[in-house]
Write a protein that holds these residues in place. Structure first.
Motif, short mmCIF file in Angstrom:
data_model
loop_
_atom_site.label_atom_id
_atom_site.label_comp_id
_atom_site.label_asym_id
_atom_site.label_seq_id
_atom_site.Cartn_x
_atom_site.Cartn_y
_atom_site.Cartn_z
N THR A 15 0.82 -1.22 0.00
CA THR A 15 0.00 0.00 0.00
C THR A 15 0.85 1.26 0.00
N GLN A 19 0.42 4.27 -2.78
CA GLN A 19 0.15 5.65 -2.39
C GLN A 19 1.22 6.59 -2.92
N ALA A 83 -7.55 1.82 -4.35
CA ALA A 83 -6.62 2.83 -3.83
C ALA A 83 -6.49 3.99 -4.80
N ARG A 87 -8.12 8.17 -4.51
CA ARG A 87 -7.29 9.36 -4.71
C ARG A 87 -7.57 10.06 -6.03
#
Length: 278
Positions: A15, A19, A83, A87
């Motif tokens: 993760t 990110q 994810a 975003r």
């Protein structure tokens, strides 16, 4: 920049690097392609005989490497997509059978603007060293700039250009600047390691004139000694810094950009490294 290629280990969900990649995709308004790498093998189901007729007791299982099934890969892909969606990053997914080592990643890099990878990505069951041989192969032959991600996230406030006066070092500075004009307001430092501390930065006037067209704050610094040792000491306690370096693994390079210098830095310094070659 329009396309960022993120190399992901199909067997693990990282993760932090997702990110990290999303942050750069957001910064540059780029799409993000998750390239999941692993060895894809189809396990042959066992056929049994009952009442004179063959049957398969369980459905076939598709294996990607020793630790992941096709079902688990699909779960990892879903997590990656979620994810990105959270975003607001446009994303795509590709899976490459990594039977041919880094070659498949290198082929994909030909059609990307930037490749992001962690120094620990490997095909081996156990991590022996970083950067791994897989990552070294990618760095040596990638056909687009490579951004080696750190283990933890941090806001970028400073750019360090590891410079040796070579054509390759200048090319790396230009490529980074062209790909990330959004970082023009960050502090930029041109760092050169010489045997003699009194030696000036190579072509400082020309380089400085060009950099001032792109950055609002630039500085020059010369260190004396061995490149790998001085760079490591300089970068050791730094935070919020991204390091830009020239060619990796090419013949005829100066000490600064040889694997013997770059590899220890990638192993011991937890900062993002932008590496490219002509």
């Amino acid at each position: 920049m329009k396309k960022i290629l993120l190399v992901l280990d199909a067997a693990h969900v990282d993760t932090e690097i997702i990110q990290f990649a999303c942050n750069f995709a957001t910064l540059s308004h780029s799409s993000l392609t998750g390239l999941f790498v692993g060895n894809y093998e189809e396990e042959v189901p066992e056929v049994n005989i009952e009442f004179g007729a063959p049957y398969i007791e369980e459905p076939p299982v598709y294996s990607i490497g020793p630790n992941i099934t096709l079902k688990r890969l699909e779960e990892h892909i879903t997590l990656f997509k979620k994810a990105c969606a959270v975003r607001g990053v446009r994303c795509q997914v590709e899976f490459n059978n990594n039977s041919y080592g880094a070659e498949s990643v290198i082929e994909e890099s030909r059609f990307a603007d930037l490749l992001i990878i962690k120094a620990s990505v490997t095909q081996e069951r156990k991590l022996k060293d970083t950067p791994t041989s897989f990552v070294k192969d990618v760095l040596a032959a990638a056909e687009c700039p490579v951004l080696v991600a750190p283990s933890s996230l941090a806001e970028i406030k400073e750019i360090v250009f590891a410079y040796d006066g070579s054509r390759s070092a200048v090319y790396a500075i230009k490529q980074f600047t062209y790909l990330f004009p959004e970082l023009a307001e960050k502090k930029a430092i041109v760092l050169q390691v010489n045997k003699d501390e009194d030696m000036p930065v190579t072509e400082q006037a020309h380089l400085g004139k060009w950099l001032r067209l792109h950055y609002s704050s630039i500085g020059f610094q010369v260190l004396q000694g061995k490149a790998s040792e001085e760079l490591s000491a300089y970068l050791y306690d730094r935070q919020h810094t991204i390091v830009v370096m020239g060619a990796y693994g090419r013949n005829g390079l100066s000490e600064l950009v040889k694997p013997a210098t770059a590899s220890p830095l990638l192993r011991s310094i937890d900062l993002p490294f932008f590496i490219t070659h002509c």
